[in-house]
Design an enzyme around this catalytic site. Sequence first.
Site: not given
Ligand code: GLY
Ligand code: MN
Ligand code: MN
Length: 467
Positions: A436, A414, A410, A434, A296, A380, A64, A268, A376, A387, A285
């Site tokens: 960001e 790594y 960002e 990272r 973000d 974005h 439920d 991630h 990466h 995103h 993050d």
């Molecule tokens: N938090 C995911 C990214 O930085 O794209």
């Molecule tokens: Mn991001």
């Molecule tokens: Mn992020």
Amino acid sequence: MKGMKNQSIYRIYMWEESLRAVGQEPAGISHDEYRSRQSRLFSQLRPSDLLIITAPHESIRSNDVHYPFRTSSDMLYLCGWEDPDAVFCASNDDGEWKTTLFVQPKDVLKEIWEGRRPGVEGAEANWPVDNAESHESLQDILSSMLVKSSRIFVKMGVDSDVDNLVESEMKSNSRERQKFGLGPISIVDPSMMINELRLRKSNAEIDLMRHSAKIAAQAHIQAMANTKPGVGEWQLEGIIEGLFKYCKTSGIAYPCIIGSGENATILHYTVNDDTCDDGEVILIDAGCEYKGYASDITRSWPVNGKFSDAQAEIYQIVLDAQIAAIDECRVGNSYDAPHKAARRVLAEGLINLGIIDQSLDVALSSDGDLNKWYMHNTGHWLGIDVHDVGIYRPDDEPRLFEEGMVITVEPGLYFGAWRPDVECPERYANIGIRIEDDVLVTKDGPDVLSGDCPKTIANIESIVGSA
Ligand code: GLY
Ligand code: MN
Ligand code: MN
């Protein structure tokens, strides 16, 4: 209604300082602004078109229990309606666009169990729509709208009720169409038009996004202050999510990534069930959703409060890359200028440290060694979705930055010693960094919405473990 009483008179003093740093809540999106968003969309349609904005159904977690409901971002953007079982439509009546919002009707029994509903009258009186109808009349009313329209602007695959209606009207009207030219002839996804609008943020949206970023910055500061060897990743997650709620957000904009040691090298990672050990770096993050707008932010710091030489070497390269990339977020620059700038600084740094033994051009090439440690993109779009929407290469040309666009910056490096595909330099084993930020493009240059969050080595070291 309870939800209308917004001001808390109680204070919980634990995070009072963070709350003060975040400051006054911004006003939110006015009805005039919603109406202007709608008009800008309608101006791209023909009078015989029908626009339908759908939202997903609630989904079941188990038995439920439902997952927390979050409506579609386009529904939020065009009318701010947040409840389930809603459909927003617009059709043209004698040259004027009229909007109709289908909503859950009042229902005492349901309201006793699940919460109060504005109902049809409440929706019509308090939301930026011309007309509201019960969701129970969707089939009848929408069918009659469908037969009168030629092109149907709807994103299929979101609301199965609407999909079935549209498909059945398309089928049942095919004979009428052949004989009399009446009824729907095509289904068009309106996303591209809406996405273009969403890409450029208004002043009210920027205020909300800055507020969202200020809260996320405070959450990172609290997590830094509470980081000591032995703390659990999940405990820092608890602090971050707690602070998000404490600051009256709807919560996380995406699952928190809280990785210490080798977990920091998993882009991630969201398990967040490890302990943070002396000598490790932790990468967090985390961002929140405030009145529908995401932040973000990523920061990385030493668990014991002092960067080792190796950690500082990598950290400083990433920070230099990030600062260079932010400086590229300027009106008229290509959307990938920050990525190119970041990659160049990262590659130069790794060549200087002897981690990459290639020329700069080779290191930056598509099969160059930078890809081993930086895999990466540098950013974005950010907005109602973390995103966010917006084509990066319209007509296969890179998008140029305009005022009001918000992009994350960002870069990272790594060094996963666990990876079988690369030979990780021992000195840098399991360092994952990272950094960001959320950057608004303005006519005066980049404006870092998340600028409250510390990122120099000295500033970070002064905070980590200070709680
Ligand atoms: N938090 C995911 C990214 O930085 O794209
Ligand atoms: Mn991001
Ligand atoms: Mn992020």
